[in-house]
Design a protein around this motif. Structure first.
Motif, PDB file in Angstrom:
ATOM      1  N   HIS A  43      43.939  26.135  -7.190  1.00 44.13           N
ATOM      2  CA  HIS A  43      43.071  24.926  -7.495  1.00 44.13           C
ATOM      3  C   HIS A  43      41.980  25.047  -8.342  1.00 44.13           C
ATOM      4  O   HIS A  43      41.845  24.078  -9.124  1.00 44.13           O
ATOM      5  CB  HIS A  43      42.925  24.531  -5.956  1.00 44.13           C
ATOM      6  N   HIS A  47      38.584  14.046  -8.808  1.00 40.66           N
ATOM      7  CA  HIS A  47      38.827  14.994  -9.535  1.00 40.66           C
ATOM      8  C   HIS A  47      38.882  14.603 -11.010  1.00 40.66           C
ATOM      9  O   HIS A  47      38.900  15.667 -12.289  1.00 40.66           O
ATOM     10  CB  HIS A  47      40.202  15.766  -9.540  1.00 40.66           C
ATOM     11  N   HIS A  98      32.150  16.922  -6.630  1.00 38.83           N
ATOM     12  CA  HIS A  98      33.320  17.628  -6.567  1.00 38.83           C
ATOM     13  C   HIS A  98      33.303  18.386  -7.615  1.00 38.83           C
ATOM     14  O   HIS A  98      33.820  19.712  -7.843  1.00 38.83           O
ATOM     15  CB  HIS A  98      34.677  16.968  -6.542  1.00 38.83           C
ATOM     16  N   HIS A 145      33.689  22.792  -8.664  1.00 40.07           N
ATOM     17  CA  HIS A 145      34.889  23.661  -9.386  1.00 40.07           C
ATOM     18  C   HIS A 145      33.865  24.354 -10.510  1.00 40.07           C
ATOM     19  O   HIS A 145      34.390  24.778 -11.201  1.00 40.07           O
ATOM     20  CB  HIS A 145      35.676  22.455 -10.046  1.00 40.07           C
TER      21      HIS A 145
HETATM   22 ZN   LIG Z   1      39.237  20.296  -6.334  1.00 36.81          ZN
END
Ligand SMILES: [Zn+2]
Ligand SMILES: [Zn+2]
Length: 306
Positions: A136, A191, A211, A215
């Motif tokens: 991911h 995302h 988020h 990442h």
């Molecule tokens: Zn994610």
């Protein structure tokens, strides 16, 4: 040849099932809307850089591999549910929820799901499960589709954790259904390739900025911002980190970015490497112990000689 035709027909059937599902139609429409906004914002050419095309192609390939593997994951998770059933853990009687409005039950379903997800996600960032979750994080261009860049084994772990943490709640199916749809849409939203924060609501509802920091490929960001919907879980459990606008590199150093075959095999490759590393460490410490023992022996002899 017949097998290939069967395989393509099977995939087509899965797609037909997906397209006719109203919940999936909602997600597709949302993804198309995000795509249109992205193109309007950056312009067609910038929006579709080579890196972005490679990223989207890899994510779509991983998604289709998962479509093929879902029956196996589903069977395994059913076994897990059966095992869980054998434990005889009491569940909350459905009468407790009777009379409560659906919106309140859906909110409760999302809250419970996110709490389970926080711990599930925290565990996935530990050494031995990271090779599964790294798929991911491998996306160098985080965008709405990254939601679907998940290894099949991670789906199994997630379903398992929801079984263990949510079954006993016994929430009504309609509330769970509404909650599930909101969760998918929100997951796609966080995302999206934008650096939007939520100002005074930043602790209440996860934003793309929150988020994106999860990442971010920099050590200070590793294992931070683990909640999907409610950042206050991170704040309570000490993993909240949003230092400001997020303009850092996305991805995971050491993990292939868009090599679908290696990404699919990545957990096995990494577990083999970690196993070898563990064995080497064990051999070194046994060797060290043996050396210490023999040195001790020499020392004793020396003392005796004196
Ligand atoms: Zn994610
Ligand atoms: Zn993560």
């Amino acid at each position: 040849m017949g097998n290939i035709v069967d395989f393509i027909t099977g995939l087509f059937e899965v797609w037909r099932g997906q397209v006719s599902d109203p919940d999936k139609q909602c997600v597709f429409a949302f993804l198309l809307l995000l795509l249109a906004i992205d193109i309007a914002r950056k312009g067609w050419r910038l929006s579709w850089s080579r890196r972005a095309v490679e990223s989207v192609a890899a994510t779509l390939a991983i998604f289709h591999i998962n479509v093929v593997l879902v029956p196996a994951v589903w069977l395994l998770s059913e076994q897990l549910k059966a095992l869980y059933g054998l434990l005889g853990i009491p569940s909350v009687p459905s009468t407790v929820w009777a009379g409560l409005p659906v919106w309140m039950l859906s909110l409760l379903a999302i809250l419970a799901h996110d709490f389970a997800n926080y711990w599930n996600h925290r565990v996935m960032h530990l050494k031995w499960l990271w090779p599964v979750h790294a798929i991911h994080h491998s996306d160098p261009v985080v965008n709405g589709l990254t939601t679907y860049r998940v290894h099949a084994l991670e789906m199994l772990v997630m379903w398992g954790s929801y079984t263990i943490l949510l079954t006993w709640l016994g929430l009504p199916a309609d509330a769970m259904g509404i909650g599930a749809l909101i969760l998918v849409l929100h997951n796609v939203y966080v995302h999206v390739d934008v650096d939007w924060g939520h100002g005074p609501l930043r602790m209440l509802i996860a934003s793309p900025r929150f988020h994106r920091w999860h990442h971010a490929d920099e050590p200070a960001a590793y294992g931070k911002n683990l909640a999907n919907v409610f950042p206050f879980f991170d704040w309570i459990f000490g993993t909240y980190r949003v230092p400001g606008p997020c303009r850092v590199v996305m991805g995971a150093t050491g993990v292939p970015s868009n090599d679908v075959v290696r990404l699919t095999l990545w957990p096995l490759l990494e577990w083999a490497r970690l196993g070898r590393q563990q064995l080497k460490g064990l051999r070194t410490s046994i060797g060290g112990l043996a050396r210490d023992a023999s040195l001790g022996k020499v020392g004793t002899l020396d003392t005796n000689a004196d």
